[in-house]
Design an enzyme around this catalytic site. Structure first.
Site, short mmCIF file in Angstrom:
data_model
loop_
_atom_site.label_atom_id
_atom_site.label_comp_id
_atom_site.label_asym_id
_atom_site.label_seq_id
_atom_site.Cartn_x
_atom_site.Cartn_y
_atom_site.Cartn_z
N GLY A 191 -42.31 -89.12 -32.17
CA GLY A 191 -42.01 -88.30 -30.98
C GLY A 191 -40.58 -88.40 -30.48
N SER A 192 -39.64 -88.79 -31.36
CA SER A 192 -38.26 -88.90 -30.87
C SER A 192 -37.68 -87.53 -30.53
CB SER A 192 -37.37 -89.65 -31.87
OG SER A 192 -37.14 -88.87 -33.01
N ASN A 211 -40.14 -74.53 -35.28
CA ASN A 211 -40.27 -75.86 -35.87
C ASN A 211 -38.91 -76.38 -36.29
OD1 ASN A 211 -41.62 -78.12 -37.08
ND2 ASN A 211 -41.35 -77.16 -39.09
N HIS A 253 -36.99 -78.87 -39.15
CA HIS A 253 -37.27 -79.41 -40.48
C HIS A 253 -36.03 -80.15 -40.97
CE1 HIS A 253 -39.45 -79.56 -44.26
NE2 HIS A 253 -38.29 -79.31 -44.86
N SER A 295 -32.85 -77.72 -40.20
CA SER A 295 -33.09 -76.29 -39.93
C SER A 295 -34.10 -76.14 -38.80
CB SER A 295 -33.72 -75.61 -41.16
OG SER A 295 -32.95 -75.82 -42.32
N ASP A 332 -42.99 -73.95 -43.77
CA ASP A 332 -41.54 -74.08 -43.69
C ASP A 332 -40.78 -72.86 -44.23
OD1 ASP A 332 -41.89 -76.65 -42.66
OD2 ASP A 332 -41.92 -77.56 -44.64
C1 GRF Z 1 -38.40 -84.99 -37.84
O1 GRF Z 1 -37.54 -85.43 -38.86
C2 GRF Z 1 -38.71 -83.53 -37.99
O2 GRF Z 1 -37.67 -82.81 -38.59
C3 GRF Z 1 -39.89 -83.54 -38.93
O3 GRF Z 1 -40.64 -84.66 -38.52
C4 GRF Z 1 -39.77 -85.64 -37.96
C5 GRF Z 1 -40.35 -86.04 -36.63
O4 GRF Z 1 -39.70 -87.16 -36.07
N1 GRF Z 1 -40.59 -82.29 -38.86
P1 GRF Z 1 -40.01 -87.57 -34.58
O5 GRF Z 1 -41.52 -87.76 -34.46
O6 GRF Z 1 -39.53 -86.49 -33.68
O7 GRF Z 1 -39.29 -88.87 -34.35
#
Ligand code: GRF
Length: 198
Positions: free
Chosen positions: A14-15, A115, A117, A144, A153
């Site tokens: 969830g960062s 989203n 990615h 992206s 994606d």
């Molecule tokens: C991120 O790298 C995002 O691009 C991918 O999943 C990861 C999630 O990281 N879809 P976080 O949970 O937000 O730390």
């Protein structure tokens, strides 16, 4: 002042969720045509009850629904419940931030979502993008933001930013740089998307 509500979906750490809340929640931005825009993170949802992001939601005082995919026998049934939950909050935009689910048309036809990615799409689609990008012979990596469509994606790309590869860099350090880039890019793109409908 137009108030725009966003609803965030995540599965794990969830960062990105936290970065979005800190950058946008209850903040005001200027709209493209002069009028202002105020953002509210009206809620969030996680499919994994043990995810660290659930504690982040609590600390950030953002409502968080836990909808465990293990309680459903098919993707379609899960997505029906997911769409119903999202509708309860009537967001203007649904933001996927590390939501590690393959979505069915029940979701994609009913929810306007974007989203993030961790690769330069269309390269390295899927759950192993970051590692594949790290191990590739390419000199640049990147992230992206795209619209969510039926194909994984593969929805319209809204924004991308590049990250030069550093020779000899560890996967862990590469991952940190990718995440820093995500945390700065995603909130900016969310504002741009919200401004489209002003
Ligand atoms: C991120 O790298 C995002 O691009 C991918 O999943 C990861 C999630 O990281 N879809 P976080 O949970 O937000 O730390």
């Amino acid at each position: 002042m137009a108030v725009k509500k966003i609803f965030i979906l995540f599965s794990g750490n969830g960062s990105n969720f936290e970065a979005i809340v800190r950058a946008l929640h209850k903040r005001e931005f200027s709209g493209k045509s002069g009028g202002g825009l105020s953002v509210e993170v009206c809620g969030s949802l996680c499919n994994n009850p043990n995810a660290y992001g659930v504690s982040r939601a609590e600390n950030l005082a953002i409502p968080c629904e836990v909808l465990n995919h293990r309680d459903f026998s098919s993707r379609e049934d899960y997505d029906k419940a997911l769409v119903a939950k999202i509708r309860e909050y009537s967001p203007n935009l649904c933001v996927l931030a590390g939501f590690m689910r393959i979505l069915t048309p029940i979701f994609t036809k009913n929810v306007q979502a974007i989203n993030i990615h961790p690769s330069l799409l269309p390269l390295f689609k899927g759950a192993n993008a970051l590692k594949e990008s790290y191990h590739s012979s390419m000199k640049v990596a990147g992230v992206s933001v795209h619209r969510v469509s039926e194909e994984l994606d593969a929805g319209e790309i809204i924004a991308q930013e590049c990250l030069p590869k550093i020779e000899g860099e560890s996967l862990e350090d590469f991952e940190k740089r990718i995440h820093r880039l995500e945390h700065s890019l995603y909130p900016r793109v969310i504002i741009e998307v919200l401004q489209e409908s002003l």
